[in-house]
Write a protein that holds these residues in place. Structure first.
Motif, PDB file in Angstrom:
ATOM      1  N   TYR A  22       0.767  -1.239  -0.373  1.00 33.53           N
ATOM      2  CA  TYR A  22      -0.275  -0.095   0.067  1.00 33.53           C
ATOM      3  C   TYR A  22       0.812   1.144  -0.126  1.00 33.53           C
ATOM      4  O   TYR A  22       0.599   2.231  -0.814  1.00 33.53           O
ATOM      5  CB  TYR A  22      -1.288   0.076   1.078  1.00 33.53           C
ATOM      6  CG  TYR A  22      -2.675  -1.018   1.103  1.00 33.53           C
ATOM      7  CD1 TYR A  22      -3.309  -0.355   0.566  1.00 33.53           C
ATOM      8  CD2 TYR A  22      -2.669  -2.070   1.746  1.00 33.53           C
ATOM      9  CE1 TYR A  22      -4.330  -0.907   0.666  1.00 33.53           C
ATOM     10  CE2 TYR A  22      -3.565  -3.022   1.000  1.00 33.53           C
ATOM     11  CZ  TYR A  22      -4.462  -1.603   0.604  1.00 33.53           C
ATOM     12  OH  TYR A  22      -5.346  -2.602   0.285  1.00 33.53           O
ATOM     13  N   ARG A  35       2.558   2.109  -3.511  1.00 33.31           N
ATOM     14  CA  ARG A  35       1.168   3.476  -4.304  1.00 33.31           C
ATOM     15  C   ARG A  35       1.237   4.736  -4.253  1.00 33.31           C
ATOM     16  O   ARG A  35       1.112   4.831  -4.693  1.00 33.31           O
ATOM     17  CB  ARG A  35      -0.071   2.468  -3.648  1.00 33.31           C
ATOM     18  CG  ARG A  35      -0.870   0.850  -4.634  1.00 33.31           C
ATOM     19  CD  ARG A  35      -1.560   0.547  -3.856  1.00 33.31           C
ATOM     20  NE  ARG A  35      -2.569   1.415  -4.344  1.00 33.31           N
ATOM     21  CZ  ARG A  35      -2.906   1.133  -6.345  1.00 33.31           C
ATOM     22  NH1 ARG A  35      -2.958  -0.141  -6.194  1.00 33.31           N
ATOM     23  NH2 ARG A  35      -3.588   1.321  -6.780  1.00 33.31           N
ATOM     24  N   THR A  36       1.667   5.173  -2.695  1.00 36.15           N
ATOM     25  CA  THR A  36       1.635   6.068  -2.750  1.00 36.15           C
ATOM     26  C   THR A  36       3.219   6.886  -2.705  1.00 36.15           C
ATOM     27  O   THR A  36       3.432   8.016  -3.915  1.00 36.15           O
ATOM     28  CB  THR A  36       1.834   6.416  -1.148  1.00 36.15           C
ATOM     29  OG1 THR A  36       0.164   6.070  -0.652  1.00 36.15           O
ATOM     30  CG2 THR A  36       1.701   7.834  -1.307  1.00 36.15           C
ATOM     31  N   PRO A  90       5.681   5.292  -5.336  1.00 35.40           N
ATOM     32  CA  PRO A  90       6.359   4.258  -6.660  1.00 35.40           C
ATOM     33  C   PRO A  90       6.966   4.745  -6.709  1.00 35.40           C
ATOM     34  O   PRO A  90       8.134   3.354  -7.176  1.00 35.40           O
ATOM     35  CB  PRO A  90       5.270   4.921  -7.671  1.00 35.40           C
ATOM     36  CG  PRO A  90       4.565   6.562  -7.644  1.00 35.40           C
ATOM     37  CD  PRO A  90       4.793   6.478  -6.819  1.00 35.40           C
TER      38      PRO A  90
END
Length: 443
Positions: A198, A201-202, A204
């Motif tokens: 997760y 995703r913030t 990359p």
């Protein structure tokens, strides 16, 4: 499903059918049906883009391409625009079964959310109204990130609590490797991987350094080499080359830690032999660390070096914050140039004896790294877009992949990743032909 054969006492001539209204857990067809249902829902909810009563109505697709005279880095590269007011049209995105809508105004954002919920309910897909939020430029966390579109800025970050947990988990993996590298709890590694997924995703730019975890967790499976990669018919091309020099806190002073890989070699069993594969399909409780795991975890510690979560700008705040640069290193010389405020800033020089003996790929990427560092240290470019062009495809590929099997290229790529995280620049390394480089003048 036709079950007529199993009901001989049925009313003559009437078939017996059974229909599943939900995708049952465990059936092989369920993932396909669920994905198909989401695609159908997406198409139905969006409706006709030419219908003026449709909340998702749009007229044209606007391209905002870098390099064009009209390029504006504060706007998206591709957007759906309405002719009526010139604004970006309302839209929505989905993550598995979670939908998020957007609109140019608070009212239109709410209408978009309402339309999505109505379309899902019409199709029999449950909508949890209690989870719905009012329109906001700071809607809170979603799929690991906290997005904000306020003050003319589009940005994303994570909470301090999640950031601290991220750093603690990385330290935990490093401690596991140090204490017992050949007996790592596989289940715990999976839990840590899920959480870090997760976070990536913030941010990359940290994605390439998750590979070590993937290889360690699944390295016990059949047909895997000693580094955890799947074996090809004629053997794996993977090489044991994960040593490196990582920058210190100031980002410029290199710290030599080749002893890290020496420790890895000394403490991992049977490094010259394939990892022992299990004869059955039973998942083991413990796995051994692959050679890449420790360097990747230390790379994450380097990229995530701050005590507070950084705020990553999705787009630039100003329409003028973008710069073009060229870098080339041919033979014993190097040169680079940047365009800023309609001025050309350039530098050139000769490689020292030690550097000139390195590979051409290393010299090309080293020139890019030094050129970018020198340019951003000379000017305050936080939140800006920097397009740097090179005629070396290996340098471009190493940057975009975030890694390389070459130790020296790997450490250069890590420097650029640190730059992105610490200062917030949007860096794009792009390959161009050698002829264009000559015509531009950097060659």
């Amino acid at each position: 499903v036709d079950l007529t054969h199993y009901f001989p006492k049925r009313v003559a001539g009437l078939p017996v059918w059974e229909t599943w209204l939900r995708a049952a857990m465990g059936l092989k067809s369920s993932p396909y049906q669920a994905g198909q249902g989401c695609c159908v829902a997406d198409e139905l909810i969006r409706g006709d883009p030419q219908d003026e009563t449709n909340v998702f109505q749009w007229d044209t697709v606007l391209l905002n391409c870098p390099g064009s005279e009209e390029y504006d880095p504060s706007k998206p590269w591709v957007s759906k625009v309405r002719k009526e007011d010139g604004r970006i049209a309302s839209d929505f995105v989905s993550f598995v079964d979670d939908f998020r809508s957007s609109g140019p105004t608070s009212k239109e954002g709410w209408l978009a959310a309402r339309h999505v919920a109505a379309g899902l309910n019409y199709l029999g897909i449950q909508d949890a109204a209690r989870k719905r939020r009012d329109s906001s430029v700071r809607p809170g966390a979603w799929i690991g990130g906290v997005v904000s579109t306020s003050d003319g800025r589009v940005s994303v970050t994570i909470s301090e609590k999640k950031w601290k947990k991220t750093l603690d988990l990385i330290d935990e993996v490093v401690a596991m490797i140090t204490n017992s590298p050949n007996r790592l709890n596989r289940k715990r590694l999976e839990q840590i991987r899920g959480y870090l997924g997760y976070v990536t995703r913030t941010f990359p730019c940290s994605v390439p350094y998750m590979i070590g975890l993937h290889l360690a967790i699944d390295g016990w499976r059949k047909s895997r080499d000693r580094e955890g990669w799947r074996l090809k018919p004629k053997g794996s091309k993977a090489k044991l080359s994960w040593t490196g020099f990582f920058r210190g806190d100031n980002g410029r002073d290199a710290e030599n830690w080749e002893d890290v890989m020496e420790w890895v070699k000394d403490n991992l069993d049977d490094q010259e032999k394939p990892i022992v594969n299990h004869e059955d399909d039973e998942t083991p409780q413990f796995v051994k660390a692959v050679p890449r795991l420790l360097p990747d975890m230390l790379a994450l510690k380097t990229v995530f070096g701050g005590s507070e979560p950084p705020v990553r700008d999705i787009r630039c705040r100003s329409s003028t914050n973008f710069y073009y640069g060229f870098g080339d290193a041919s033979g014993t010389s190097f040169g680079s140039s940047f365009e800023k405020d309609q001025r050309i800033e350039f530098e050139y020089g000769q490689w020292c004896t030690e550097s000139s003996e390195q590979s051409s790929n290393w010299r090309e990427l080293k020139n890019v790294v030094e050129a970018v560092w020198n340019f951003v240290e000379k000017h305050d470019l936080r939140g800006s877009k920097i397009f740097i062009f090179t005629d070396n495809s290996t340098a471009e590929g190493a940057f975009w992949k975030g890694t390389s099997t070459s130790r020296r290229l790997f450490e250069l790529v890590l420097e650029l990743r640190q730059l992105q995280m610490a200062r917030g620049e949007h860096l794009h390394v792009i390959h161009v032909s050698g002829k264009r480089m000559i015509k531009q003048g950097s060659d």
